[in-house]
Structures are given as C-alpha cells and as structure tokens.
Design a protein around this motif. Sequence first.
Motif, short mmCIF file in Angstrom:
data_model
loop_
_atom_site.label_atom_id
_atom_site.label_comp_id
_atom_site.label_asym_id
_atom_site.label_seq_id
_atom_site.Cartn_x
_atom_site.Cartn_y
_atom_site.Cartn_z
N ARG A 1 63.37 -13.08 68.20
CA ARG A 1 61.96 -13.22 68.55
C ARG A 1 61.38 -14.40 67.78
NH1 ARG A 1 58.26 -7.96 68.27
NH2 ARG A 1 60.11 -7.17 69.28
N ASP B 1 54.11 -18.36 79.10
CA ASP B 1 55.44 -18.54 78.56
C ASP B 1 55.58 -20.01 78.18
OD1 ASP B 1 56.12 -15.79 79.24
OD2 ASP B 1 56.09 -16.47 81.31
N GLN C 1 57.03 -14.87 76.79
CA GLN C 1 56.18 -14.12 75.86
C GLN C 1 56.34 -12.63 76.15
OE1 GLN C 1 51.56 -14.02 74.34
NE2 GLN C 1 52.13 -15.58 75.78
N ILE C 2 56.45 -11.84 75.10
CA ILE C 2 56.63 -10.41 75.28
C ILE C 2 55.41 -9.65 74.77
CG2 ILE C 2 59.14 -10.44 75.32
CD1 ILE C 2 59.17 -9.73 72.39
N LYS C 3 55.20 -8.46 75.35
CA LYS C 3 54.02 -7.64 75.02
C LYS C 3 53.95 -7.27 73.55
CE LYS C 3 54.13 -5.49 79.53
NZ LYS C 3 54.47 -4.29 80.27
N TYR D 1 57.79 -14.45 71.32
CA TYR D 1 58.53 -14.97 72.48
C TYR D 1 60.01 -14.71 72.29
CZ TYR D 1 54.36 -17.81 73.45
OH TYR D 1 53.10 -18.23 73.73
N GLY E 1 60.99 -10.42 84.14
CA GLY E 1 61.15 -9.89 82.79
C GLY E 1 61.81 -10.92 81.91
N LEU E 2 62.99 -10.60 81.39
CA LEU E 2 63.74 -11.53 80.54
C LEU E 2 64.98 -12.06 81.23
CD1 LEU E 2 63.52 -9.59 77.14
CD2 LEU E 2 61.99 -11.37 78.01
#
Length: 158
Positions: free
Chosen positions: A28, A66, A96-98, A102, A149-150
């Motif tokens: 991350r 992102d 970018q994640i919740k 990132y 998603g990823l």
Amino acid sequence: MKKLLIIVAQALVLMFAPTLAFAQQPQRFSDPEIYEKDYFRKECKTVDFGPVFIKRFDINNDGMLDLVSNQSEVTCDGVRGPRCASEGCRYNFYVQIKEGGYVMVATAQLYHYDFVQYFGNMVFELTMHPRFCGRTDAAPCEMRVRVRGLDFNILSKK
C-alpha cells in the motif's frame, strides 16, 4: 516418533500461516506520486518531471481518483525517458482503496494508451510492442482492458 513429527509440522504451519497471509497482501502506498518521484530523485543527479508524468483519474469506475505514472515524462541527467526502449516506456497503474492509500495493480511497457468509453464503461486502449500479443510481425499490439477493483481484465487484443 512419526506422531511427534506430525505435531511439530502442524505447529510450524500454524506459526507461519499468519506470516504467509501477510506476505500476500499488496503493498500500500500513501501517495504513489511521492513514491515515484522519490525513486527518480535517488536514481538521478538532476531530474525533471514532465506535465503528464502523473495523471489522476478514476480508472476502475469506483468514483475514487486513481493514478497512472508515465516514465517517458521523466528527464534524468538530461536523458528523457531513461528507461524507455524500442518496446515502449513503463507505465505504473495505481488504484485508490477505501481503506486509505493506493495499490499498484499493473506495470506495463507501452507505446501509449487512451482511456475511452466502450459500451458505457471507461476502458484502456493500450498500444504496445507486438510480442506482448504473442506476435512476431511489426504492427503494434492493441489491447482493450477494463479495470475492475484491483484487476485488469483483457477485453480484446489484436
């Protein structure tokens, strides 16, 4: 003796299972722009970042910004795109994640990309060396990719 070996093996598995699960977590980044720029600042005596070295936009249609870095926009010790070659330049894709921060979801060697609407979704049209499509001819490989998603999902390639 055999029973003892089985018990020891099970204990070792239980001890290392959390470590193995942790090792599989993606790295991350709090801010990939700082990470990318710091990398080149360490590698180069003088460095300049072009205006589109970093682009921030929603690449996976989740409403969060992102980031895509374009290494052809780096000038390192007077050399523009020092890591670029006949097969293109490196692009890094971060989502970018919740939970905060990132995650890098892909690195690609590209000639360029476009981000276009395709059947109501925003997708990447990647142009790269033909070998990335498993070809030996001279025409560039063109790949259409959707990010969910990823994950990068290849929709088509030619």
